[in-house]
Scaffold this motif. Structure first.
Motif, PDB file in Angstrom:
ATOM      1  N   GLY A  42      19.038  53.763 -51.677  1.00 12.87           N
ATOM      2  CA  GLY A  42      19.364  52.568 -51.124  1.00 12.87           C
ATOM      3  C   GLY A  42      18.480  51.384 -51.670  1.00 12.87           C
ATOM      4  N   ASP A  43      19.021  50.050 -51.513  1.00 11.07           N
ATOM      5  CA  ASP A  43      18.302  48.778 -51.775  1.00 11.07           C
ATOM      6  C   ASP A  43      17.512  48.470 -50.601  1.00 11.07           C
ATOM      7  OD1 ASP A  43      17.268  46.693 -53.117  1.00 11.07           O
ATOM      8  OD2 ASP A  43      19.157  45.669 -53.525  1.00 11.07           O
ATOM      9  N   GLN A  44      16.398  49.145 -50.707  1.00 17.46           N
ATOM     10  CA  GLN A  44      15.557  48.856 -49.422  1.00 17.46           C
ATOM     11  C   GLN A  44      14.157  48.975 -49.602  1.00 17.46           C
ATOM     12  OE1 GLN A  44      13.625  51.342 -47.694  1.00 17.46           O
ATOM     13  NE2 GLN A  44      14.066  52.657 -49.412  1.00 17.46           N
TER      14      GLN A  44
ATOM     15  N   ALA B 132      19.187  39.935 -46.506  1.00 19.98           N
ATOM     16  CA  ALA B 132      18.685  41.246 -46.228  1.00 19.98           C
ATOM     17  C   ALA B 132      18.480  41.398 -44.506  1.00 19.98           C
ATOM     18  CB  ALA B 132      17.151  41.147 -46.442  1.00 19.98           C
ATOM     19  N   HIS B 133      18.668  42.677 -44.171  1.00 22.40           N
ATOM     20  CA  HIS B 133      18.751  43.009 -42.883  1.00 22.40           C
ATOM     21  C   HIS B 133      17.481  43.914 -42.481  1.00 22.40           C
ATOM     22  CE1 HIS B 133      20.880  43.481 -38.905  1.00 22.40           C
ATOM     23  NE2 HIS B 133      20.604  44.832 -38.831  1.00 22.40           N
ATOM     24  N   LEU B 134      16.742  43.399 -41.448  1.00 26.42           N
ATOM     25  CA  LEU B 134      15.702  44.031 -40.886  1.00 26.42           C
ATOM     26  C   LEU B 134      15.873  45.262 -40.164  1.00 26.42           C
ATOM     27  CD1 LEU B 134      12.387  44.200 -40.928  1.00 26.42           C
ATOM     28  CD2 LEU B 134      12.525  42.377 -39.216  1.00 26.42           C
ATOM     29  N   MET B 135      15.479  46.271 -40.089  1.00 23.59           N
ATOM     30  CA  MET B 135      15.866  47.509 -39.199  1.00 23.59           C
ATOM     31  C   MET B 135      14.765  48.531 -39.023  1.00 23.59           C
ATOM     32  SD  MET B 135      19.335  48.846 -41.125  1.00 23.59           S
ATOM     33  CE  MET B 135      19.848  49.927 -39.874  1.00 23.59           C
ATOM     34  N   ASN B 136      14.944  49.110 -37.880  1.00 21.56           N
ATOM     35  CA  ASN B 136      14.103  50.085 -37.500  1.00 21.56           C
ATOM     36  C   ASN B 136      12.663  49.831 -37.551  1.00 21.56           C
ATOM     37  OD1 ASN B 136      16.078  52.186 -37.636  1.00 21.56           O
ATOM     38  ND2 ASN B 136      16.174  52.389 -39.437  1.00 21.56           N
ATOM     39  N   VAL B 137      12.253  48.526 -36.894  1.00 19.51           N
ATOM     40  CA  VAL B 137      10.776  48.088 -36.644  1.00 19.51           C
ATOM     41  C   VAL B 137      10.476  48.809 -35.468  1.00 19.51           C
ATOM     42  CG1 VAL B 137       9.295  46.164 -36.477  1.00 19.51           C
ATOM     43  CG2 VAL B 137      11.246  45.941 -37.838  1.00 19.51           C
ATOM     44  N   TYR B 138       9.478  49.771 -35.603  1.00 22.88           N
ATOM     45  CA  TYR B 138       8.920  50.467 -34.436  1.00 22.88           C
ATOM     46  C   TYR B 138       7.487  50.763 -34.546  1.00 22.88           C
ATOM     47  CZ  TYR B 138       8.157  54.456 -31.527  1.00 22.88           C
ATOM     48  OH  TYR B 138       7.626  55.368 -30.561  1.00 22.88           O
ATOM     49  N   THR B 139       6.814  50.432 -33.480  1.00 20.48           N
ATOM     50  CA  THR B 139       5.431  50.719 -33.510  1.00 20.48           C
ATOM     51  C   THR B 139       5.148  51.906 -32.142  1.00 20.48           C
ATOM     52  OG1 THR B 139       4.597  48.508 -34.020  1.00 20.48           O
ATOM     53  CG2 THR B 139       3.079  49.765 -33.021  1.00 20.48           C
ATOM     54  N   HIS B 140       4.496  52.721 -32.607  1.00 21.90           N
ATOM     55  CA  HIS B 140       4.278  54.127 -31.683  1.00 21.90           C
ATOM     56  C   HIS B 140       3.393  53.284 -30.365  1.00 21.90           C
ATOM     57  CE1 HIS B 140       2.319  57.531 -29.914  1.00 21.90           C
ATOM     58  NE2 HIS B 140       3.060  58.138 -30.232  1.00 21.90           N
TER      59      HIS B 140
ATOM     60  N   CYS C  46       6.577  51.679 -38.428  1.00 21.81           N
ATOM     61  CA  CYS C  46       7.444  51.661 -39.771  1.00 21.81           C
ATOM     62  C   CYS C  46       8.620  50.573 -39.451  1.00 21.81           C
ATOM     63  CB  CYS C  46       8.348  52.986 -39.739  1.00 21.81           C
ATOM     64  SG  CYS C  46       9.308  53.280 -38.498  1.00 21.81           S
ATOM     65  N   ALA C  47       8.874  49.951 -40.584  1.00 22.71           N
ATOM     66  CA  ALA C  47       9.943  49.003 -40.487  1.00 22.71           C
ATOM     67  C   ALA C  47      10.326  48.845 -42.140  1.00 22.71           C
ATOM     68  CB  ALA C  47       9.084  47.610 -40.457  1.00 22.71           C
ATOM     69  N   THR C  48      11.797  48.641 -41.949  1.00 20.72           N
ATOM     70  CA  THR C  48      12.654  48.782 -43.113  1.00 20.72           C
ATOM     71  C   THR C  48      13.406  47.336 -43.359  1.00 20.72           C
ATOM     72  OG1 THR C  48      13.095  51.075 -42.896  1.00 20.72           O
ATOM     73  CG2 THR C  48      14.574  50.010 -44.263  1.00 20.72           C
ATOM     74  N   MET C  49      13.572  46.934 -44.581  1.00 26.70           N
ATOM     75  CA  MET C  49      14.300  45.792 -45.036  1.00 26.70           C
ATOM     76  C   MET C  49      15.439  46.467 -45.802  1.00 26.70           C
ATOM     77  SD  MET C  49      14.296  42.418 -44.424  1.00 26.70           S
ATOM     78  CE  MET C  49      12.838  41.823 -44.145  1.00 26.70           C
ATOM     79  N   CYS C  50      16.561  46.011 -45.497  1.00 28.55           N
ATOM     80  CA  CYS C  50      17.618  46.515 -46.355  1.00 28.55           C
ATOM     81  C   CYS C  50      18.226  45.342 -46.990  1.00 28.55           C
ATOM     82  CB  CYS C  50      18.908  47.091 -45.478  1.00 28.55           C
ATOM     83  SG  CYS C  50      18.398  48.459 -44.642  1.00 28.55           S
ATOM     84  N   TYR C  51      18.472  45.429 -48.287  1.00 24.18           N
ATOM     85  CA  TYR C  51      18.868  44.297 -49.288  1.00 24.18           C
ATOM     86  C   TYR C  51      20.364  44.338 -49.420  1.00 24.18           C
ATOM     87  CZ  TYR C  51      13.994  43.784 -49.542  1.00 24.18           C
ATOM     88  OH  TYR C  51      12.683  43.668 -49.340  1.00 24.18           O
ATOM     89  N   ILE C  52      21.121  43.099 -49.346  1.00 24.81           N
ATOM     90  CA  ILE C  52      22.439  43.017 -49.461  1.00 24.81           C
ATOM     91  C   ILE C  52      23.013  42.005 -50.403  1.00 24.81           C
ATOM     92  CG2 ILE C  52      24.520  42.497 -48.330  1.00 24.81           C
ATOM     93  CD1 ILE C  52      22.698  43.233 -45.357  1.00 24.81           C
ATOM     94  N   ASP C  53      23.822  42.466 -51.486  1.00 26.35           N
ATOM     95  CA  ASP C  53      24.272  41.407 -52.058  1.00 26.35           C
ATOM     96  C   ASP C  53      25.688  40.814 -51.645  1.00 26.35           C
ATOM     97  OD1 ASP C  53      22.400  40.937 -54.299  1.00 26.35           O
ATOM     98  OD2 ASP C  53      22.961  43.099 -55.136  1.00 26.35           O
TER      99      ASP C  53
END
Length: 152
Positions: A49-51, A85-93, A65-72
């Motif tokens: 994936g483009d991430q 882009a869409h920011l996803m799964n930002v999580y801190t224990h 963890c934190a993920t940025m998903c890139y979208i054209d």
């Protein structure tokens, strides 16, 4: 605290962090077992994936963890490159919250997004996460409508 951009060599850390994030956000029991189909699709996305995913590690332990998903998309006047882009799964224990971990990870991803020519970042925020995102410049929006197409 060590912050790193995840690579394919970090696959098991990525999967573990995704499982932990989803268990916490969805209030699932710690022993909740994700389907193999879901786990393999997640691995495939991290591989292909483009991430970009940032991991925060403390002595080998996943702190966040934190993920940025890139979208054209088709270019528009306000987004002439069509790169979003869409920011996803930002999580801190919980053991590492209120120490700037989330802010650091998201800031790293915002900086990379700027470097990639991204003109807009969207996200779906929990109520607990909204204050952080506002301090980073995100604003609430009611411009979007969504149609969910559930595959049954």
């Amino acid at each position: 605290m060590q912050y790193k951009y995840a690579t394919a060599d970090d696959m098991e850390l990525l999967i573990r962090s995704r499982e932990e994030t989803l268990r916490a956000v969805n209030r699932l029991p710690e022993d909740y077992a994700f389907s193999e189909e879901f786990l393999e699709a997640s691995r495939e996305y991290f591989r292909e994936g483009d991430q970009t995913t940032v991991l925060a590690l403390e002595e080998g332990r996943i702190a966040g963890c934190a993920t940025m998903c890139y979208i054209d998309m088709m270019p528009t006047f306000s987004h002439p490159s069509g790169r979003r882009a869409h920011l996803m799964n930002v999580y801190t224990h919980p053991d590492f919250r209120r120490q700037g971990v989330g802010r650091t990870m998201v800031s790293m991803l915002i900086d990379e997004s700027r470097d990639r020519g991204i003109t807009e970042i969207s996200l779906d925020a929990t109520e607990a996460g909204r204050p952080l995102y506002r301090t980073l410049g995100f604003r609430d929006s009611d411009e979007c409508m969504v149609l969910e197409l559930n595959q049954e």
